[in-house]
Design an enzyme around this catalytic site. Sequence first.
Site, mmCIF file in Angstrom:
data_model
loop_
_atom_site.group_PDB
_atom_site.id
_atom_site.type_symbol
_atom_site.label_atom_id
_atom_site.label_comp_id
_atom_site.label_asym_id
_atom_site.label_seq_id
_atom_site.Cartn_x
_atom_site.Cartn_y
_atom_site.Cartn_z
ATOM 1 N N ARG A 167 0.831 -1.214 0.000
ATOM 2 C CA ARG A 167 0.000 0.000 0.000
ATOM 3 C C ARG A 167 0.863 1.261 0.000
ATOM 4 O O ARG A 167 0.550 2.240 0.685
ATOM 5 C CB ARG A 167 -0.948 0.024 1.202
ATOM 6 N N SER A 240 -10.803 -0.744 2.923
ATOM 7 C CA SER A 240 -10.067 -0.888 4.188
ATOM 8 C C SER A 240 -9.671 0.492 4.685
ATOM 9 O O SER A 240 -8.962 1.218 3.993
ATOM 10 C CB SER A 240 -8.788 -1.692 3.988
ATOM 11 N N GLU A 336 -5.421 3.771 6.019
ATOM 12 C CA GLU A 336 -5.015 3.575 4.621
ATOM 13 C C GLU A 336 -5.380 4.784 3.751
ATOM 14 O O GLU A 336 -4.573 5.215 2.940
ATOM 15 C CB GLU A 336 -5.671 2.292 4.075
HETATM 16 N N1 EPU Z 1 -10.809 -10.798 9.868
HETATM 17 C C1 EPU Z 1 -11.380 -10.825 11.120
HETATM 18 N N2 EPU Z 1 -12.319 -9.882 11.422
HETATM 19 C C2 EPU Z 1 -12.692 -8.948 10.543
HETATM 20 C C3 EPU Z 1 -12.102 -8.905 9.264
HETATM 21 C C4 EPU Z 1 -11.147 -9.841 8.950
HETATM 22 O O1 EPU Z 1 -11.072 -11.645 11.937
HETATM 23 O O2 EPU Z 1 -13.569 -8.133 10.878
HETATM 24 C C5 EPU Z 1 -9.853 -11.853 9.517
HETATM 25 C C6 EPU Z 1 -10.450 -12.755 8.438
HETATM 26 O O3 EPU Z 1 -11.218 -13.761 8.978
HETATM 27 C C7 EPU Z 1 -9.220 -13.280 7.728
HETATM 28 C C8 EPU Z 1 -8.190 -12.170 7.907
HETATM 29 O O4 EPU Z 1 -8.692 -11.311 8.948
HETATM 30 O O5 EPU Z 1 -8.751 -14.424 8.353
HETATM 31 C C9 EPU Z 1 -7.977 -11.382 6.661
HETATM 32 O O6 EPU Z 1 -9.229 -10.817 6.240
HETATM 33 P P1 EPU Z 1 -9.468 -10.427 4.706
HETATM 34 O O7 EPU Z 1 -9.256 -11.608 3.849
HETATM 35 O O8 EPU Z 1 -10.757 -9.734 4.609
HETATM 36 O O9 EPU Z 1 -8.265 -9.456 4.380
HETATM 37 P P2 EPU Z 1 -7.720 -8.166 5.110
HETATM 38 O O10 EPU Z 1 -6.283 -8.396 5.398
HETATM 39 O O11 EPU Z 1 -8.572 -7.770 6.258
HETATM 40 C C10 EPU Z 1 -6.850 -7.153 2.894
HETATM 41 C C11 EPU Z 1 -6.927 -5.853 2.165
HETATM 42 C C12 EPU Z 1 -8.241 -5.698 1.418
HETATM 43 C C13 EPU Z 1 -8.395 -6.883 0.478
HETATM 44 C C14 EPU Z 1 -8.350 -8.175 1.310
HETATM 45 C C15 EPU Z 1 -8.437 -9.407 0.465
HETATM 46 C C16 EPU Z 1 -5.560 -4.338 3.494
HETATM 47 C C17 EPU Z 1 -5.547 -3.157 4.405
HETATM 48 N N3 EPU Z 1 -6.756 -4.749 3.104
HETATM 49 O O12 EPU Z 1 -7.836 -7.097 3.939
HETATM 50 O O13 EPU Z 1 -8.135 -4.536 0.641
HETATM 51 O O14 EPU Z 1 -9.611 -6.824 -0.245
HETATM 52 O O15 EPU Z 1 -7.099 -8.219 2.014
HETATM 53 O O16 EPU Z 1 -7.273 -9.560 -0.221
HETATM 54 O O17 EPU Z 1 -4.506 -4.842 3.129
HETATM 55 C C18 EPU Z 1 -8.596 -2.210 0.606
HETATM 56 O O18 EPU Z 1 -7.380 -2.039 0.602
HETATM 57 O O19 EPU Z 1 -9.411 -1.239 0.560
HETATM 58 C C19 EPU Z 1 -9.122 -3.561 0.701
HETATM 59 C C20 EPU Z 1 -10.420 -3.823 0.801
#
Ligand code: EPU
Length: 340
Positions: A167, A240, A336
């Site tokens: 990012r 995010s 972010e």
């Molecule tokens: N999780 C939780 N609680 C929550 C949300 C997530 O426990 O409320 C856990 C999920 O169960 C999972 C892990 O956290 O095990 C990761 O969750 P997720 O796959 O949704 O990915 P993230 O790391 O929370 C990142 C990106 C997203 C992208 C997703 C999927 C960042 C800041 N965010 O989110 O990007 O869509 O991975 O690849 O890196 C964005 O940047 O705007 C965005 C949506």
Amino acid sequence: MNAVSAGYTIEENASLATHNTLRVAARARRLATLRDASRLPQLLDELGTTPLVLGQGSNVLFTGDYAGDVLLMDTHGVEVDEAEDVTRIAVAAGEIWDDFARWSLSQGFAGLENLILIPGNVGAAPIQNIGAYGVEVAEFIESIEAWDTQTGSVAMLDNAACAFGYRDSIFKRERDRYIVTAVRFALRHSRPLSLDYAGLRQEIARMGYTNPTPYLVAEAVRVLRTRKLPDPAVIGNAGSFFKNPVLPKVQAEAVLASHPDMPSWPVGDDHVKLSAGRLIETCGFKGVREGDAGISPRHALILINHGQASGEQLWALAQRVIDGVEQRFGIHLDPEPRIL
Ligand code: EPU
């Protein structure tokens, strides 16, 4: 609106309510809309300031009115240059990212399937090196055409010069220096699929795809995103709102020792990325609401505007979340989006 000159317009004291996906009712001193990229130098001369550049406004939070000038990139066009092993595609900054990603898949190109449905413009994609499901846009960017406000000339930055990170890029580190006018992608017709990110392979299996193509992976990503992430067209949000913290291994291991279920990803040899969503959820913020400002009940990384929340109210809630995680885990979460 005054049609100052063909190629762009400038509006005084303009509402930004429809130009930020958090739907904050802020105003800008002046709002310039550029339709012809070749007129950018004249527009900047006329403004006499370095404007804040907005695409779809999907990565900003206005905490109040914006005292400066805002520039909307409304430029369009795609130029395709086919070579034997790779196709180079130059895309105007104002094109919508998801339209371009879907078009690339329909043309048989591989690579952008994990990145579909990300809101925003093509010109904004390199700024924060958009990423999802284990893939980052940096991999497909050959070069960037930008206006360098420091030198007053066109700059071509190759991939290395963009200094992409999680990012992150030169465009974030040298804030407001460059105005991205076009992104040149290098796409291939085949690339190994990236399916290792949590949940993607399972979703593909659940959908019954035994031999997934990039197009079918995009369908699975669409299902996953739609299930987890609120649609900015329906409820105000900026994706995010918090970045996943990247910590020294020792610090991350201390957290994981007491929270063994915390999702984590290694970063190089001595750092670990933790799930900010899980940290926030553990602190009890998932689904909270203060007036019209809230944290999504579906995904704790997403700050949402239930209706009339001001930027100040949204930022106050975000800071409460940051403070809560800091107190409980000693981890500082960075937002972010750009806070203005
Ligand atoms: N999780 C939780 N609680 C929550 C949300 C997530 O426990 O409320 C856990 C999920 O169960 C999972 C892990 O956290 O095990 C990761 O969750 P997720 O796959 O949704 O990915 P993230 O790391 O929370 C990142 C990106 C997203 C992208 C997703 C999927 C960042 C800041 N965010 O989110 O990007 O869509 O991975 O690849 O890196 C964005 O940047 O705007 C965005 C949506």
